[in-house]
Design an enzyme around this catalytic site. Sequence first.
Site, short mmCIF file in Angstrom:
data_model
loop_
_atom_site.label_atom_id
_atom_site.label_comp_id
_atom_site.label_asym_id
_atom_site.label_seq_id
_atom_site.Cartn_x
_atom_site.Cartn_y
_atom_site.Cartn_z
N SER A 31 129.41 159.47 29.02
CA SER A 31 130.09 158.32 28.41
C SER A 31 129.47 158.04 27.05
O SER A 31 128.26 158.05 26.91
CB SER A 31 129.91 157.08 29.28
OG SER A 31 130.29 157.33 30.58
N HIS A 62 136.91 160.03 30.27
CA HIS A 62 136.40 161.37 30.58
C HIS A 62 137.52 162.41 30.46
O HIS A 62 137.75 163.19 31.38
CB HIS A 62 135.81 161.43 31.99
CG HIS A 62 134.50 160.71 32.13
ND1 HIS A 62 133.29 161.33 32.01
CD2 HIS A 62 134.22 159.42 32.40
CE1 HIS A 62 132.31 160.45 32.18
NE2 HIS A 62 132.85 159.28 32.43
N HIS A 84 132.85 164.37 38.66
CA HIS A 84 131.96 163.52 39.45
C HIS A 84 132.23 163.69 40.94
O HIS A 84 133.38 163.81 41.36
CB HIS A 84 132.15 162.05 39.07
CG HIS A 84 131.75 161.72 37.66
ND1 HIS A 84 132.63 161.78 36.61
CD2 HIS A 84 130.56 161.33 37.14
CE1 HIS A 84 132.00 161.43 35.50
NE2 HIS A 84 130.75 161.17 35.79
N TYR A 86 132.03 161.39 43.13
CA TYR A 86 132.77 160.23 43.67
C TYR A 86 134.28 160.36 43.51
O TYR A 86 135.05 159.60 44.08
CB TYR A 86 132.27 158.90 43.07
CG TYR A 86 132.41 158.78 41.57
CD1 TYR A 86 133.66 158.61 40.97
CD2 TYR A 86 131.29 158.81 40.76
CE1 TYR A 86 133.78 158.50 39.60
CE2 TYR A 86 131.40 158.69 39.38
CZ TYR A 86 132.65 158.54 38.81
OH TYR A 86 132.76 158.43 37.45
N GLU A 87 134.72 161.34 42.71
CA GLU A 87 136.16 161.56 42.56
C GLU A 87 136.74 162.25 43.79
O GLU A 87 137.96 162.34 43.92
CB GLU A 87 136.43 162.39 41.31
CG GLU A 87 136.09 161.62 40.04
CD GLU A 87 136.21 162.48 38.79
OE1 GLU A 87 137.32 162.60 38.27
OE2 GLU A 87 135.19 163.03 38.36
N ALA A 114 125.35 158.38 30.91
CA ALA A 114 125.08 156.95 30.80
C ALA A 114 124.37 156.55 32.09
O ALA A 114 124.69 157.07 33.16
CB ALA A 114 126.39 156.19 30.66
N MET A 212 125.39 158.44 38.21
CA MET A 212 126.26 159.08 39.21
C MET A 212 126.55 160.54 38.88
O MET A 212 127.57 161.08 39.29
CB MET A 212 127.56 158.28 39.33
CG MET A 212 127.34 156.80 39.63
SD MET A 212 128.88 155.87 39.59
CE MET A 212 128.26 154.18 39.59
N SER A 213 125.66 161.18 38.12
CA SER A 213 125.92 162.58 37.72
C SER A 213 124.60 163.29 37.47
O SER A 213 123.54 162.82 37.89
CB SER A 213 126.75 162.59 36.43
OG SER A 213 125.98 162.10 35.35
N ASN A 236 122.87 149.78 30.47
CA ASN A 236 122.70 148.43 31.03
C ASN A 236 121.40 148.43 31.82
O ASN A 236 120.90 149.50 32.20
CB ASN A 236 123.87 148.11 31.97
CG ASN A 236 124.04 149.16 33.07
OD1 ASN A 236 124.63 150.22 32.84
ND2 ASN A 236 123.49 148.88 34.23
N HIS A 248 132.35 148.73 34.46
CA HIS A 248 132.52 150.00 33.75
C HIS A 248 132.77 149.73 32.26
O HIS A 248 132.30 150.47 31.40
CB HIS A 248 133.66 150.82 34.36
CG HIS A 248 133.88 152.15 33.69
ND1 HIS A 248 132.93 153.16 33.69
CD2 HIS A 248 134.91 152.62 32.94
CE1 HIS A 248 133.39 154.18 33.01
NE2 HIS A 248 134.58 153.88 32.54
N1 HPA Z 1 124.25 152.51 37.90
C1 HPA Z 1 124.81 153.72 38.10
N2 HPA Z 1 125.41 154.40 37.15
C2 HPA Z 1 125.46 153.85 35.92
C3 HPA Z 1 124.92 152.61 35.64
C4 HPA Z 1 124.27 151.89 36.69
O1 HPA Z 1 123.76 150.77 36.52
N3 HPA Z 1 125.14 152.38 34.31
C5 HPA Z 1 125.80 153.45 33.83
N4 HPA Z 1 125.99 154.35 34.79
#
Ligand code: HPA
Length: 273
Positions: A31, A62, A84, A86-87, A114, A212-213, A236, A248
Site C-alpha cells: 500500500s 491493489h 493476500h 485473507y482473500e 504497510a 497481513m503479508s 498507524n 483501511h
Molecule cells: N495491523 C495489520 N495490518 C496492518 C496494520 C495493522 O495495524 N496497518 C497496516 N496494515
Amino acid sequence: MNKVYEKVVDCVKYVRTKTDFVPKVALILGSGLGDYAEDIKIETEISYADIPGFPISTVPGHAGKFIFGYVNDVPVVCMKGRVHYYEGYSMSDVVLPIRLMKLLGAEILFLTNASGGINENFHAGDFMLITDQIACFVPNPLIGTNIDELGTRFPDMTHVYDEDLQDIIRKTAAEHQITLQAGVYAQLTGPSFESPAEIRMLRTLGADAVGMSTVVEAIAANHMGMKICGISCVCNLAAGMTKQPLTHTEVQEAADKAAPLFKKLVTEAIVRF
Ligand code: HPA
C-alpha cells in the site's frame, strides 16, 4: 509433476509468450507504493487476470499486474498488487507470484508493505527495515509435498533478510536523511485488524510491526535461495496504542502520504544492489 509446481511453470510459460525480459530484482509494492510504476522505464506490463490460473487481488488499492522495466539500469519485475491469504487463496497461490518471478530470473526479492507499529518508539509514517519475522500465526506456504525443483524440504531460516542488502538500505537511508527504524515483522492472517490484547501478545513475543503479508512470501523466496530484503511503512500505531479505531482508509492515506519518500528510498537502494 507436482501440481503446485506445474501451475507455476504454466504461468512462466504464459509470461514467456509475452516477454523475454529477465529481471534481477523482484519488487512487491505494498500500500502506498502502488504508483511506483511512474519511476520505472516500462518495457512490458502483464495483467494478473491474463495469466491462466493466476490468483487475482481483490483489495482496493491493489490493482493487479506485473510491470517489467528498468529502475535506472537495473532490470526489475514489479508486482503492483499482491495476493493476500485473507482473500481466500491457498498459501500455494499466495506465493505463486514469488515463485514465478524467481523462475523468470529474479535473484533479489524486495518486499514492501504497510504495517501497524507495535514498538512504542515508532510513529505513524515511520519506515522500518525488516530484520527478521514471525511466521507462526499463518500457515507455512511450504506445507505439502516439497517442490524439489525449487528448494530443500527443511530450509534454514537464520538469515532470511540478507545482511548485505540491509546494510545497503541502512546506508541509503542515512545518505538521504531518511529516518529508518528496524525490527521484526509479524504476519497475521487478517482481514480483521488485531485486538489490543493480540498487540500486547505480539509485543511480548518480540514483534515491532504487524501486517497481513510479506512473511509467507519471504519463506517461499528463502526456500528458493533468493536474497531478500524488506521495508515496512508503519502507517498507524497498532490497535489499543491510540484512542482511534483502525480503518483501511486511514492506513491507505498514511501510506499515500509516505509514498514520495518511500519511493525514493526504494529506488536509491535498488540502484546500489
Ligand atoms: N495491523 C495489520 N495490518 C496492518 C496494520 C495493522 O495495524 N496497518 C497496516 N496494515
